[in-house]
Design an enzyme around this catalytic site. Sequence first.
Site, mmCIF file in Angstrom:
data_model
loop_
_atom_site.group_PDB
_atom_site.id
_atom_site.type_symbol
_atom_site.label_atom_id
_atom_site.label_comp_id
_atom_site.label_asym_id
_atom_site.label_seq_id
_atom_site.Cartn_x
_atom_site.Cartn_y
_atom_site.Cartn_z
ATOM 1 C CG HIS A 1 -2.042 -1.046 1.139
ATOM 2 N ND1 HIS A 1 -2.473 -1.621 -0.033
ATOM 3 C CD2 HIS A 1 -2.792 -1.623 2.121
ATOM 4 C CE1 HIS A 1 -3.441 -2.494 0.229
ATOM 5 N NE2 HIS A 1 -3.649 -2.525 1.526
ATOM 6 C CD GLU B 1 -8.199 -3.483 -0.426
ATOM 7 O OE1 GLU B 1 -7.014 -3.198 -0.636
ATOM 8 O OE2 GLU B 1 -8.534 -4.400 0.342
ATOM 9 C CG HIS C 1 -7.900 -0.279 2.171
ATOM 10 N ND1 HIS C 1 -8.692 -1.116 2.928
ATOM 11 C CD2 HIS C 1 -6.747 -0.956 1.940
ATOM 12 C CE1 HIS C 1 -8.026 -2.238 3.154
ATOM 13 N NE2 HIS C 1 -6.846 -2.171 2.563
HETATM 14 C C1 BGC Z 1 -4.589 -6.273 2.337
HETATM 15 C C2 BGC Z 1 -4.595 -6.940 3.684
HETATM 16 C C3 BGC Z 1 -4.262 -5.900 4.707
HETATM 17 C C4 BGC Z 1 -5.286 -4.807 4.605
HETATM 18 C C5 BGC Z 1 -5.029 -3.687 5.570
HETATM 19 C C6 BGC Z 1 -5.635 -5.235 2.343
HETATM 20 O O1 BGC Z 1 -5.660 -4.608 1.115
HETATM 21 O O2 BGC Z 1 -4.739 -7.188 1.296
HETATM 22 O O3 BGC Z 1 -3.669 -7.989 3.731
HETATM 23 O O4 BGC Z 1 -4.233 -6.417 5.987
HETATM 24 O O5 BGC Z 1 -5.298 -4.288 3.313
HETATM 25 O O6 BGC Z 1 -3.722 -3.274 5.494
#
Ligand code: BGC
Length: 349
Positions: A111, A313, A181
């Site tokens: 991310h 997402e 998200h």
């Molecule tokens: C990820 C997860 C993660 C979450 C929060 C998601 O997009 O795939 O593995 O824990 O985001 O960070």
Amino acid sequence: MSEAAPSITKELFGTLEDGREVYQFTLANAHGMEADIINYGGIVTAIRVPDADGASANVVLGFDSLEKYLGGHPYFGAIVGRYGNRIAGGTFSLDGTTYELARNDGENHLHGGEQGFDKRLWEAEVVDGSLHLSYLSEDGEEGYPGNLEVAVTYSLTDQNGLKIEYEATTDKATPVNLTNHSYFNLSGDPSTTILDHVLTLHADHYTPVDEGLIPTGEIASVEETPFDFTEPQAIGSRIDEVEGGGYDHNFVLNGPQDSLRTVATVFDPDTQRQMQVLTTEPGVQFYTGNFLDGSLTGSDGTAYQRHAAFCLETQHFPNSPNEPDFPSTILKPGDTYHTTTIYRFSVRE
Ligand code: BGC
């Protein structure tokens, strides 16, 4: 029927340690939908939509104070970038140069790194009933090449959609993969789980992952697996068969990439609230809040437990910079990155 333009109001939400002010914008349309968005992280802090009885409730996890967002959280409602999802080993090669990114998820990059777009203060401007956020991600930020000019425009549609348009340009070739998200619980009561929400996902394939949640490279059929949501299924119906405490996988969306199409529908059988997801993206990370553990609490004191919400997402596939057979995520100078996603709310007929 002519529609009244959505209204947008603005109020101070808090102040960052360095004195910069963070504002909350409330977008409202003529059909009872409202979205609160702050310019820190471009975070959607609340989405209020009616249920079958016309009762409005917030359907996303979030907080009512900046302090809570600054205190750490798993990307609630945030814009994620420069690269949403994982890049294996935090490294990739492009045009003969190897780049090292922040490794903030074990040995992998997740991310956008330590200070991703979710932790940046965005310039905010209200333009024609839309909230326009912009941010300059400088060359070298979190290890990425090129100055990336990013713009995200949030607006409400007449069909109760939260429309998100992402744009970016760069002065050096760079991977880009932007998403939002938001964590949804359509019941409006996040003390309940989303395991009985019913999901349809127009994805005949998904990308299986290794222990680090990095795709193996295989594009596998969902047929006869717990990943088959091509017909409506309760999210919890086969979740126990999925390793890692639930879904945290990228699904390969059917239909032509780049065309805005409905890729998912979810409804809550209790309130009959329904959400459709439309996107131009080729993939979606379906995540069932497996790492929520009750340690974070919402504005009304509700502890956010495992499976209190789900995320859809919309994105390109994880680790694409290291997977030449996945759709490319490389933006080149002179080209414009442009994707659109809409989360549309209604009451089930
Ligand atoms: C990820 C997860 C993660 C979450 C929060 C998601 O997009 O795939 O593995 O824990 O985001 O960070």
